[in-house]
Design an enzyme around this catalytic site. Sequence first.
Site, PDB file in Angstrom:
ATOM      1  N   GLY A 195     -33.708 -28.640  -0.188  1.00  0.00           N
ATOM      2  CA  GLY A 195     -34.651 -29.700  -0.555  1.00  0.00           C
ATOM      3  C   GLY A 195     -33.921 -30.888  -1.177  1.00  0.00           C
ATOM      4  N   ASP A 221     -37.535 -28.761  -9.180  1.00  0.00           N
ATOM      5  CA  ASP A 221     -38.196 -27.661  -9.901  1.00  0.00           C
ATOM      6  C   ASP A 221     -37.545 -27.339 -11.254  1.00  0.00           C
ATOM      7  OD1 ASP A 221     -39.969 -27.447  -7.883  1.00  0.00           O
ATOM      8  OD2 ASP A 221     -39.364 -25.442  -7.214  1.00  0.00           O
ATOM      9  N   ASP A 273     -30.360 -22.787  -5.001  1.00  0.00           N
ATOM     10  CA  ASP A 273     -29.704 -21.469  -4.939  1.00  0.00           C
ATOM     11  C   ASP A 273     -29.327 -21.053  -3.518  1.00  0.00           C
ATOM     12  OD1 ASP A 273     -32.422 -21.269  -4.424  1.00  0.00           O
ATOM     13  OD2 ASP A 273     -32.561 -19.212  -5.161  1.00  0.00           O
ATOM     14  N   ALA A 276     -20.635 -40.727  -7.572  1.00  0.00           N
ATOM     15  CA  ALA A 276     -19.709 -40.389  -8.660  1.00  0.00           C
ATOM     16  C   ALA A 276     -18.601 -39.453  -8.172  1.00  0.00           C
ATOM     17  CB  ALA A 276     -20.487 -39.762  -9.818  1.00  0.00           C
TER      18      ALA A 276
END
Length: 323
Positions: A11, A127, A103, A22
């Site tokens: 996502g 989330d 994850d 960066a």
Amino acid sequence: MKRIGVLTSGGDAPGMNACIRAIVKAAKANNIETLGVYEGYKGLMEGKMEVLTANYVDDIIELSGTILKSARSAKFKTEEGLKLAVEQAQKHGIEGLVVIGGDGSFRGACDVSKFGLPVIGIPGTIDNDIAGTEYSIGADTAVNIVTDTVSKIHDTARSLIVDMPRVFLIEVMGRGCGYIAVTSAIAGGADYCLVPEIPYDVNEMCTHLKTKFENGKLYSVVIAAEGATGVNELKKQVDTILNIDSRTCVLGHLQRGGAPTAFDRLIASQMAVRAVELLMEGKTNRMVGVIAGKAVDCDIFKGINDKNKISQEIVRLNNILIS
Ligand code: ADP
């Protein structure tokens, strides 16, 4: 170390571009070239990558989404797909890979590392449920969007005088973690909040709203994390119990767009610089995070296996403020 790669996977989240920028700048400061891999692991398998210059990424800090695009690839999870991805990384001279994602993306990174390619994960998910960090890239922007929405609903709600009390039910993202819901409930001044971590009783919630109406309040806003309940289901129950016609609002992907907040840009930049340093130190299978304002790192398996839950302190705060 001469060349590293960076990809965004799973996502997308606002602030990923600030992170890419960066990484390129931190690598450049150490005479390391950065290859931007397009479309996550799918692009890695297909060799879709190019050198990102500091000049090219200079202005992307305020852009939402990810310039590298993100993708979900089932093929990458197969032995054949993984082999292809590793071959392409080797062919393009990638000596270390930074993966920005959740994850699932970190699991993929671990698989790649088994072939000897060092990997570092950076948590990017609105989330904010990844352990090992207080904040994931994108969560703050999402909370600001929801807070702004609650304010907008308050604007219209306080203006129109109607015969019966009005209830607005807002559904926000958060399958297993109520971080967006509870923080935006506090910041937006909502009247009730439902999160997946805490069992709730709709009757109890309605009694709470009814008391507020009896005390003169003309409208109420309820924020529900998607993992707690969908608002269409909730509406049926609320309307029956309170004998009203409540209004629903599902924010959905609105929460994943918009310019990243200054805070998301800041933590994305902090984590990026630490990720490049870790690769230069010869580390692998680490996940970068930010705790108490400092860039930290932990075993990437912590980010994969453990989940952040909302803190008791923030729940207690919300319980006081909804009264
Ligand atoms: P997120 O990173 O946001 O959790 P996903 O779970 O969809 O998103 O994972 C993104 C991509 O990472 C998947 O499409 C796949 O290519 C890779 N991936 C996910 N889970 C695994 C796994 N168990 N093993 C290897 N790769 C994975």
